[in-house]
Design a protein around this motif. Structure first.
Motif, mmCIF file in Angstrom:
data_model
loop_
_atom_site.group_PDB
_atom_site.id
_atom_site.type_symbol
_atom_site.label_atom_id
_atom_site.label_comp_id
_atom_site.label_asym_id
_atom_site.label_seq_id
_atom_site.Cartn_x
_atom_site.Cartn_y
_atom_site.Cartn_z
ATOM 1 N N LYS A 106 45.186 33.448 37.657
ATOM 2 C CA LYS A 106 45.904 34.472 36.897
ATOM 3 C C LYS A 106 46.462 35.561 37.810
ATOM 4 O O LYS A 106 47.362 36.287 37.439
ATOM 5 C CB LYS A 106 44.973 35.110 35.874
ATOM 6 C CG LYS A 106 44.508 34.163 34.803
ATOM 7 C CD LYS A 106 43.518 34.859 33.886
ATOM 8 C CE LYS A 106 42.919 33.867 32.912
ATOM 9 N NZ LYS A 106 41.861 34.465 32.122
ATOM 10 N N TRP A 107 45.890 35.712 38.993
ATOM 11 C CA TRP A 107 46.297 36.748 39.945
ATOM 12 C C TRP A 107 47.093 36.095 41.053
ATOM 13 O O TRP A 107 46.649 35.124 41.657
ATOM 14 C CB TRP A 107 45.075 37.461 40.509
ATOM 15 C CG TRP A 107 44.351 38.236 39.459
ATOM 16 C CD1 TRP A 107 43.332 37.793 38.669
ATOM 17 C CD2 TRP A 107 44.609 39.575 39.054
ATOM 18 N NE1 TRP A 107 42.935 38.775 37.813
ATOM 19 C CE2 TRP A 107 43.700 39.890 38.027
ATOM 20 C CE3 TRP A 107 45.516 40.540 39.465
ATOM 21 C CZ2 TRP A 107 43.677 41.122 37.404
ATOM 22 C CZ3 TRP A 107 45.493 41.776 38.841
ATOM 23 C CH2 TRP A 107 44.582 42.058 37.830
ATOM 24 N N ARG A 120 44.470 33.708 42.686
ATOM 25 C CA ARG A 120 43.035 33.914 42.473
ATOM 26 C C ARG A 120 42.761 33.747 40.990
ATOM 27 O O ARG A 120 43.548 34.170 40.159
ATOM 28 C CB ARG A 120 42.604 35.320 42.900
ATOM 29 C CG ARG A 120 42.644 35.553 44.399
ATOM 30 C CD ARG A 120 42.116 36.934 44.760
ATOM 31 N NE ARG A 120 40.811 37.221 44.207
ATOM 32 C CZ ARG A 120 39.638 36.823 44.728
ATOM 33 N NH1 ARG A 120 39.628 36.120 45.823
ATOM 34 N NH2 ARG A 120 38.499 37.140 44.166
ATOM 35 N N ARG A 122 39.940 34.993 39.661
ATOM 36 C CA ARG A 122 39.253 36.232 39.284
ATOM 37 C C ARG A 122 39.993 37.423 39.874
ATOM 38 O O ARG A 122 40.650 37.312 40.901
ATOM 39 C CB ARG A 122 37.817 36.218 39.804
ATOM 40 C CG ARG A 122 36.982 35.131 39.164
ATOM 41 C CD ARG A 122 35.521 35.281 39.555
ATOM 42 N NE ARG A 122 34.747 34.243 38.930
ATOM 43 C CZ ARG A 122 34.126 33.271 39.580
ATOM 44 N NH1 ARG A 122 34.158 33.239 40.881
ATOM 45 N NH2 ARG A 122 33.450 32.362 38.928
ATOM 46 N N ARG A 123 39.808 38.570 39.232
ATOM 47 C CA ARG A 123 40.424 39.804 39.698
ATOM 48 C C ARG A 123 40.008 40.062 41.146
ATOM 49 O O ARG A 123 38.822 39.927 41.493
ATOM 50 C CB ARG A 123 39.972 40.953 38.807
ATOM 51 C CG ARG A 123 40.571 42.284 39.155
ATOM 52 C CD ARG A 123 39.974 43.371 38.242
ATOM 53 N NE ARG A 123 40.570 44.633 38.548
ATOM 54 C CZ ARG A 123 41.515 45.218 37.828
ATOM 55 N NH1 ARG A 123 41.931 44.658 36.717
ATOM 56 N NH2 ARG A 123 42.020 46.376 38.194
ATOM 57 N N LYS A 126 37.532 45.106 44.371
ATOM 58 C CA LYS A 126 37.885 46.470 44.747
ATOM 59 C C LYS A 126 37.368 46.762 46.147
ATOM 60 O O LYS A 126 36.255 46.378 46.505
ATOM 61 C CB LYS A 126 37.286 47.468 43.762
ATOM 62 C CG LYS A 126 37.912 47.387 42.395
ATOM 63 C CD LYS A 126 37.303 48.405 41.455
ATOM 64 C CE LYS A 126 37.949 48.269 40.088
ATOM 65 N NZ LYS A 126 37.397 49.224 39.127
ATOM 66 N N ARG A 145 49.243 40.488 41.730
ATOM 67 C CA ARG A 145 49.739 40.874 40.408
ATOM 68 C C ARG A 145 49.154 39.910 39.387
ATOM 69 O O ARG A 145 49.060 38.722 39.652
ATOM 70 C CB ARG A 145 51.259 40.778 40.339
ATOM 71 C CG ARG A 145 51.980 41.695 41.278
ATOM 72 C CD ARG A 145 53.482 41.417 41.213
ATOM 73 N NE ARG A 145 54.168 42.114 42.273
ATOM 74 C CZ ARG A 145 54.731 43.295 42.142
ATOM 75 N NH1 ARG A 145 54.690 43.910 40.991
ATOM 76 N NH2 ARG A 145 55.344 43.873 43.158
ATOM 77 N N ARG A 146 48.790 40.448 38.261
ATOM 78 C CA ARG A 146 48.334 39.589 37.168
ATOM 79 C C ARG A 146 49.531 38.767 36.720
ATOM 80 O O ARG A 146 50.665 39.245 36.765
ATOM 81 C CB ARG A 146 47.800 40.462 36.029
ATOM 82 C CG ARG A 146 47.324 39.694 34.832
ATOM 83 C CD ARG A 146 45.839 39.504 34.882
ATOM 84 N NE ARG A 146 45.476 38.570 33.839
ATOM 85 C CZ ARG A 146 44.412 38.669 33.125
ATOM 86 N NH1 ARG A 146 43.562 39.638 33.342
ATOM 87 N NH2 ARG A 146 44.135 37.781 32.207
ATOM 88 N N GLU A 150 51.037 42.916 35.923
ATOM 89 C CA GLU A 150 50.219 44.048 36.362
ATOM 90 C C GLU A 150 50.007 43.973 37.863
ATOM 91 O O GLU A 150 49.599 42.957 38.410
ATOM 92 C CB GLU A 150 48.862 43.999 35.648
ATOM 93 C CG GLU A 150 47.902 45.081 36.055
ATOM 94 C CD GLU A 150 46.520 44.884 35.437
ATOM 95 O OE1 GLU A 150 45.587 45.530 35.922
ATOM 96 O OE2 GLU A 150 46.376 44.085 34.497
ATOM 97 N N LEU A 152 48.230 45.026 41.421
ATOM 98 C CA LEU A 152 46.950 45.494 41.918
ATOM 99 C C LEU A 152 46.934 45.337 43.418
ATOM 100 O O LEU A 152 47.007 44.216 43.927
ATOM 101 C CB LEU A 152 45.798 44.699 41.304
ATOM 102 C CG LEU A 152 44.414 45.033 41.832
ATOM 103 C CD1 LEU A 152 43.945 46.359 41.245
ATOM 104 C CD2 LEU A 152 43.418 43.955 41.478
ATOM 105 N N ALA A 154 44.889 44.978 46.401
ATOM 106 C CA ALA A 154 43.501 44.549 46.503
ATOM 107 C C ALA A 154 42.597 45.611 47.124
ATOM 108 O O ALA A 154 41.468 45.796 46.712
ATOM 109 C CB ALA A 154 43.416 43.247 47.286
#
Length: 157
Positions: A106-107, A120, A122-123, A126, A145-146, A150, A152, A154
């Motif tokens: 999803k990422w 990835r 999983r998210r 952080k 990005r999702r 979205e 992000l 990393a």
């Protein structure tokens, strides 16, 4: 390929190479691993995603890859002994099969250096910085990005 045919192929190859009846075969739900050789349980597994998304040739090569691990032994890894066994039994002596079709995560992030798309499931963690395996830090860090857009970074979470 269907599951029944994959199971029959696996058991036939395992029998041909002397693993049955001491070893067993099964499936798993892994999305990033095509196959698995578990020395402790004496078990070879295939991802259901590999079986459903690829042809007989890809499944056969993955099975032979894992059978070579079982024959070569736990300490062989992807070293010379394992490569020799692969060649003897008809598997490609390559660590990874990047041509196999597996589910995308999803990422997503693209490398600015080589353009490779990284995914990835999983998210991203952080505080962790991610880089392309091929280009490393010289191409800059990966920005995930999702799948819906979205953004992000990393390392900033």
């Amino acid at each position: 390929m269907n599951m029944w045919d994959a199971k029959a192929m696996a058991e036939g190859l395992m029998r041909e190479h002397g693993l049955l009846p001491r070893w067993s075969f099964g499936f798993n739900q892994r999305k990033r691993t095509l196959g698995l050789c578990d020395y402790g349980k004496k078990r070879i597994e295939l991802s259901v995603h590999l079986v459903h998304g690829n042809d007989e040739e890809a499944v056969r090569d993955t099975l032979l890859h894992e059978i070579a691990h079982a024959i070569a032994g736990a300490k062989a890894g992807h070293g010379e002994k394992w490569k020799r066994v692969c060649i003897e039994i008809g598997a490609r002596p390559e660590r990874c099969d990047r041509s196999a079709s597996m589910p995308k995560g999803k990422w997503m992030a693209s490398c600015a250096g080589c353009g490779h798309e990284h995914t990835r499931h999983r998210r991203p963690l952080k505080g962790r910085t991610y880089y392309c395996r091929e280009c490393g830090a010289r191409a800059g860090e990966l920005v995930f990005r999702r799948d819906g857009g979205e953004k992000l970074k990393a390392s900033q979470g």
